[in-house]
Design a protein around this motif. Structure first.
Motif, mmCIF file in Angstrom:
data_model
loop_
_atom_site.group_PDB
_atom_site.id
_atom_site.type_symbol
_atom_site.label_atom_id
_atom_site.label_comp_id
_atom_site.label_asym_id
_atom_site.label_seq_id
_atom_site.Cartn_x
_atom_site.Cartn_y
_atom_site.Cartn_z
ATOM 1 N N GLU A 9 -1.986 0.170 -1.878
ATOM 2 C CA GLU A 9 -0.598 0.694 -1.718
ATOM 3 C C GLU A 9 0.339 -0.499 -1.502
ATOM 4 N N LYS A 10 1.335 -0.541 -2.219
ATOM 5 C CA LYS A 10 2.592 -1.715 -1.984
ATOM 6 C C LYS A 10 3.149 -1.467 -0.615
ATOM 7 N N GLY A 13 0.438 -1.673 2.460
ATOM 8 C CA GLY A 13 -0.792 -2.882 2.131
ATOM 9 C C GLY A 13 -1.998 -2.425 2.283
ATOM 10 N N HIS A 55 3.803 2.760 -9.994
ATOM 11 C CA HIS A 55 4.641 1.731 -9.565
ATOM 12 C C HIS A 55 4.421 1.647 -7.881
ATOM 13 N N GLU A 58 -0.558 -1.538 -6.326
ATOM 14 C CA GLU A 58 -0.874 -2.780 -7.145
ATOM 15 C C GLU A 58 -2.429 -3.027 -7.341
#
Length: 62
Positions: A9-10, A13, A55, A58
Motif C-alpha cells: 500500500e502506498k 507502506g 494507483h 506499488e
C-alpha cells in the motif's frame, strides 16, 4: 526464473500480498514489467485489489 513480487500500500507502506511469479517458460529475456503485469493480474483475480485501486499500491521485485 521465479521471482517474488510484493504488493505494498502506498499510503501506509504496509505489505498486503506477495506473489511468486515464474516466467521461465519465456523464449526471450523477461523484463521487470512482465513480472509486475503477472502479479497485478493475480492480485486482481485473487480479489486482493480491484483494477481501480491500482494507483494505491506499488509492486516490488524480491
Amino acid at each position: 526464473m521465479q521471482r517474488t513480487v510484493t504488493v505494498i500500500e502506498k499510503i501506509t507502506g504496509r505489505v498486503i500480498g506477495a506473489y511468486p511469479v515464474d516466467l521461465s517458460g519465456q523464449d526471450h529475456q523477461t523484463s521487470d514489467d512482465q513480472y509486475f503485469a503477472k502479479a497485478f493480474e493475480a492480485a486482481v483475480d485473487g480479489g486482493l485489489i480491484t483494477a481501480a485501486e491500482a494507483h494505491a499500491v506499488e509492486f516490488r521485485l524480491e
